[in-house]
Write an enzyme that holds these catalytic residues in place. Sequence first.
Site, mmCIF file in Angstrom:
data_model
loop_
_atom_site.group_PDB
_atom_site.id
_atom_site.type_symbol
_atom_site.label_atom_id
_atom_site.label_comp_id
_atom_site.label_asym_id
_atom_site.label_seq_id
_atom_site.Cartn_x
_atom_site.Cartn_y
_atom_site.Cartn_z
ATOM 1 N N VAL A 66 -4.511 15.350 -1.540
ATOM 2 C CA VAL A 66 -3.899 15.050 -0.393
ATOM 3 C C VAL A 66 -3.441 13.684 -0.360
ATOM 4 O O VAL A 66 -4.269 12.735 -0.456
ATOM 5 C CB VAL A 66 -4.642 15.319 0.787
ATOM 6 C CG1 VAL A 66 -4.068 14.868 2.048
ATOM 7 C CG2 VAL A 66 -5.207 16.819 1.061
ATOM 8 N N CYS A 67 -2.250 13.322 -0.257
ATOM 9 C CA CYS A 67 -1.849 11.961 -0.099
ATOM 10 C C CYS A 67 -2.097 11.058 -1.620
ATOM 11 O O CYS A 67 -1.853 11.547 -2.563
ATOM 12 C CB CYS A 67 -2.193 11.226 1.095
ATOM 13 S SG CYS A 67 -1.242 9.624 1.602
ATOM 14 N N GLN A 68 -2.884 10.117 -1.217
ATOM 15 C CA GLN A 68 -3.454 9.020 -2.289
ATOM 16 C C GLN A 68 -4.035 10.195 -3.243
ATOM 17 O O GLN A 68 -4.264 9.943 -4.385
ATOM 18 C CB GLN A 68 -4.042 8.034 -1.981
ATOM 19 C CG GLN A 68 -4.751 7.079 -2.941
ATOM 20 C CD GLN A 68 -5.325 5.901 -2.160
ATOM 21 O OE1 GLN A 68 -6.182 6.060 -1.234
ATOM 22 N NE2 GLN A 68 -5.507 4.638 -2.751
ATOM 23 N N GLY A 92 -3.786 13.283 -3.788
ATOM 24 C CA GLY A 92 -2.873 13.867 -4.694
ATOM 25 C C GLY A 92 -2.532 13.042 -6.088
ATOM 26 O O GLY A 92 -2.517 13.548 -7.120
#
Lengths: 273, 350
Positions: free
Chosen positions: B142-144, B146
């Site tokens: 998720v986000c960073q 990811g």
Amino acid sequence: MTPNASADWASAILGLHQLLSDHLEKSQPDARAVRLPEPMDWLQTMARAAAPGLAPAMTSPLGLEGLAADSGRDGLWESAAQRYRSAAFALQAAWLEIGSHTFDALRQALELKSAPQDLRGIYDLWVACGEKSFARQGATERYADLVAELINAQVSLLLASGIGSAPPPPDPAELKDELARAHAREARLRADLEALRQADTGKAASTKGRAATKNAQPAKAAKKKKSTKKAKAKAVPSAPGTAKTSSAGAASKRKKTGRKQSAAAKTRRRSKP
Amino acid sequence: MKPPENYGPELAALTDRLTKSVGQLAQMGLADIGACDHETVLTGEGFRLLRYGSGAERADQCAVLIVYALVNRPWVLDLEPGRSTISRLLGSGMDVFLIEWEDPQDEDQDRGFSDYACRMLDECVDKVSALRGESTVNLLGVCQGGTFSLCYTALYGHKVRNLVTMVTPVDFHTADNVLSKWVRKVDLDRLVGCYGNVPGALLNALFLSLQPFRLGSKKYLDLVDLANDPEGLRTFARMEHWIADSPDQAGRAFREFVGALFQRNALIAGELVLDGKVVDLGDVRCPVLNVYALADHLVPASASRALADHVASTDYSELSFDGGHIGIYVSRDAQEKVPPAVAAWLQQRP
């Protein structure tokens, strides 16, 4: 709407905005559930300046009073403080510009027949105009420079004030990483050079008109070939933390074909080549 | 249109409702957060690995390891009943694991990008593999997180069965990436030298300042709509708590991540080095599902969609959501669409 009337609207919106600020301000000691950001640094100034050009922070950047009153510092500190002041005022000027554009846009929007009739609707419209104006300004190189300069200036001031320490020298691990990066860059440049050479050879054998088209193709093909080779030769990687530094061939960019448009909340799969 | 002075009654009504909302919020106190039971299955240096749900049937379900960002806390994925991505994944028959990064202390300033994306993530992958008796895992970054997951998959792809990236920045230099433009000229060495670990509040204020009118003003005025709506106020309080609860960032990891990606766009340039190896996205060959939000102001969709042009996966899918960076975890619409789609995609790839 006459200019005077729009000035009245500006006052009404400011009044509502002030009302909101007062409520939030008063609620904070008790409303522990609502943890608004704390006024601790310049970024907070930006966050509080929800209405650029309007918030109290605009007229006096956070911490500047303290800086002005602080005397008896050395030249390095004075220079850092001056840099910070300049950076803060430059950003303030940009916010004022955004605030001004916002009210211009609001005035125009209120002249439309579809303009909201209630105060809440007008406030929301002002927010929408503000975000549009901010998005335009915030995405410019100029604004990015102002933000970066303010951060850098604040850090310089903190360092000059004895808070924190100058950056440590690069450690061996970082140098090792840098070396690997340099190797990767070199490998990529060599591959590009080779591709250009091949293209040049091809060019000599083809007509002048077609040469330009062919120029790009061998480069791509060479890259792809390299990637495939690399993939075939690749062994199972070692566990993290145990690997030695190694230079790697580049070719990280691989163009995919057949990119389809995505539909909201619908998965799409790329067909196998 | 009425002249402004005629809006007195409306202003009085707004004041009344705002007073009520804020008063009710103050009385309410801090709302409980989290909807799902979980247990800690591994505690390592700098992280805890959590496993959600219970019961023997988990062993037969499809497992997923969620890798969250270092910025903010992962419990936005399990905010409250009815707004819980994790709950939805469990409900879709998934065995859910999540890495909870520990807040860095002063002595952790030297914790680097590799420590998170390679060492810690690898320990968690191994633990999930051991618990499940499987040689590979499904990653959901998720986000960073990811970006961490992508790097890990590129380097240690033999341990990853399927990869799901959610609102994940890949190309940090797309034209609409405002945050990236802002930090490109920041002197990271001096910033980290000054602060040691970078204060979470500093980053938080930077994120909020990306939409100053909406995030600093409108959402608070919208409180007038929540007077006498305790559930709505509780959700508001939980979201505010989550937004303001930003952990500090380990100095070195921050410098390496922002420097390499925000400033140099090294992942796209093929120049990112982790654990002594160049991270080549072309080495990502497992099935990939790339989930992004169309109105994401922190990670523009363009930054995520760039992934399609760089991975070598032949099984690559995208899932777009018409919402923002946070809405994709907590909005009712997202709850209905995103977790079930992610679960189904993973379950189709055993």
